[in-house]
Design an enzyme around this catalytic site. Structure first.
Site, PDB file in Angstrom:
ATOM      1  N   GLU A 199      -2.725  -4.681   4.010  1.00 12.16           N
ATOM      2  CA  GLU A 199      -2.346  -3.303   4.131  1.00 12.16           C
ATOM      3  C   GLU A 199      -3.754  -2.366   4.512  1.00 12.16           C
ATOM      4  OE1 GLU A 199      -0.568  -1.187   0.762  1.00 12.16           O
ATOM      5  OE2 GLU A 199      -1.642   0.489   1.341  1.00 12.16           O
ATOM      6  N   ASN A 224      -0.214  -5.310  -6.647  1.00 12.25           N
ATOM      7  CA  ASN A 224       0.322  -4.428  -7.686  1.00 12.25           C
ATOM      8  C   ASN A 224       0.586  -5.531  -8.765  1.00 12.25           C
ATOM      9  OD1 ASN A 224       3.561  -4.433  -7.998  1.00 12.25           O
ATOM     10  ND2 ASN A 224       3.083  -5.192  -6.102  1.00 12.25           N
TER      11      ASN A 224
END
Ligand code: SF4
Length: 346
Positions: free
Chosen positions: A142, A240
């Site tokens: 990302e 995450n």
């Protein structure tokens, strides 16, 4: 005479063993959209369908899709000319779109809309000639994608400890953005230190750490103080998921581990444990959590209480390119049926 039976330690532990189960956990809207995109593309175009990078960072999801005919590649130039390639939920830099065009690839962009939002912010602030301090982890897909939107304007800040090294051209024109899957607390600490250094630091227009990351961390924070052992289902490359273990340990869990599958749980982790917390990262299918709960139930942890930190109902539409092709297929099928029905009348 009343006879009282004093339970043995083992009996007492058996009676009080329990599981706290986080909610929300598992799939977020962006992951669901990305996985369904690959599934529908396989149905529609037939295998193989190429996917640049892991569609989402989860071992089970990737191997399941591979079995159905998805081929995961690292770079666009590994895709045969003219084939269909799906870009993963983590997003890609503009240069990747250019490469795909040069190779005449048919592209389907499964970038999560919340990552696209951060890309747009980067482009806008770069157009206004800001220095952009992107808080994130070096090398994460990302971050590579977002940085590629405005490489001359973006400086990566990996943690609070890196703030001292940060330099900007004009401290009056500086903004921070972030990766969507970071620890909320650590990011806020990085921002606090950045602001000490650059008092005019601007905030992003809205939270870059996405709702799913925040909610999963919130649930873990609520559970952690009562938890002897936190089991987070997720893969080691899932940012995450890794953060959930860290957050659990920072907020009072005595022990915490990340596992892809129930059979990775070490029986020794359960020694002397009364309360086990269970959660899963945003890229984890629920079936893997169920396997962990079954594993625990077989060892006396059958009492499961949900800990609900937030309700989630967000859904994202499939990528436009795919929706267009699905619509065209449905239209063709409907037309063929009409022709067939008309034919049977004669
Ligand atoms: S974790 Fe957040 S940013 Fe990433 S795919 Fe899910 S919703 Fe999108």
């Amino acid at each position: 005479m009343v006879v009282m039976t004093v339970p043995t330690d083992a009996q007492a532990q058996t009676r009080t063993k329990r599981v706290l189960l986080a909610a929300p956990r598992g799939y977020c809207a962006g992951v669901d959209r990305a996985v369904v995109t690959v599934e529908k593309a396989l149905d529609l175009y037939g295998p193989p369908v190429y996917v640049r990078k892991q569609i989402v960072h989860n071992k089970h999801v990737v191997t399941t899709l591979e079995k159905r005919g998805a081929i995961f590649v690292d770079e666009t130039d590994e895709v045969p000319e003219g084939a269909t390639v799906i870009f993963s939920a983590h997003g890609v830099a503009p240069v990747v779109h250019d490469e795909a065009k040069q190779l005449s690839l048919k592209t389907i962009d499964a970038t999560c809309p919340l990552v696209t939002k951060v890309h747009r912010e980067a482009v806008r602030f770069a157009d206004d000639d800001f220095d952009i301090l992107l808080i994130g982890h070096e090398g994460h897909e990302e971050v590579v994608g977002t940085s590629g939107e405005a490489p001359e304007h973006i400086t990566l800040v990996q943690s609070p400890a890196h703030v001292d090294e940060v330099e900007v051209r004009d401290p009056e024109k500086v903004v921070w953005l972030s990766q969507t899957t970071l620890s909320v607390d650590e990011t806020m600490e990085t921002v606090r230190r950045l602001r000490e250094k650059f008092p005019k630091l601007q905030d992003p227009p809205s939270d870059d750490i996405c709702y799913a990351t925040q909610n999963r961390q919130l649930a873990v924070k609520q559970m952690a103080p009562e938890t002897d052992l936190m089991i987070v289902v997720g893969s080691t490359n899932s940012s995450n998921s890794v953060r959930l273990v860290e957050v659990a340990l920072e907020h009072g869990a005595q022990d915490g581990h990340l596992v892809d599958y129930a059979d990775e749980i070490d029986e020794a982790w359960l020694e002397g444990v009364t309360t086990v917390g269970v959660t899963s990262g945003a890229s984890v299918p629920e079936v893997l959590v169920r396997d962990v709960l079954d594993f625990l139930a077989q060892r006396g942890y059958g009492d499961v209480s949900p800990v609900v930190a937030a309700e989630e109902s967000l859904l994202f539409a499939l990528p436009n390119e795919l929706r267009r092709d699905l619509k065209a297929r449905d239209g063709n099928e409907a037309a063929a049926k009409v022709r067939h029905d008309a034919g049977s009348l004669h």
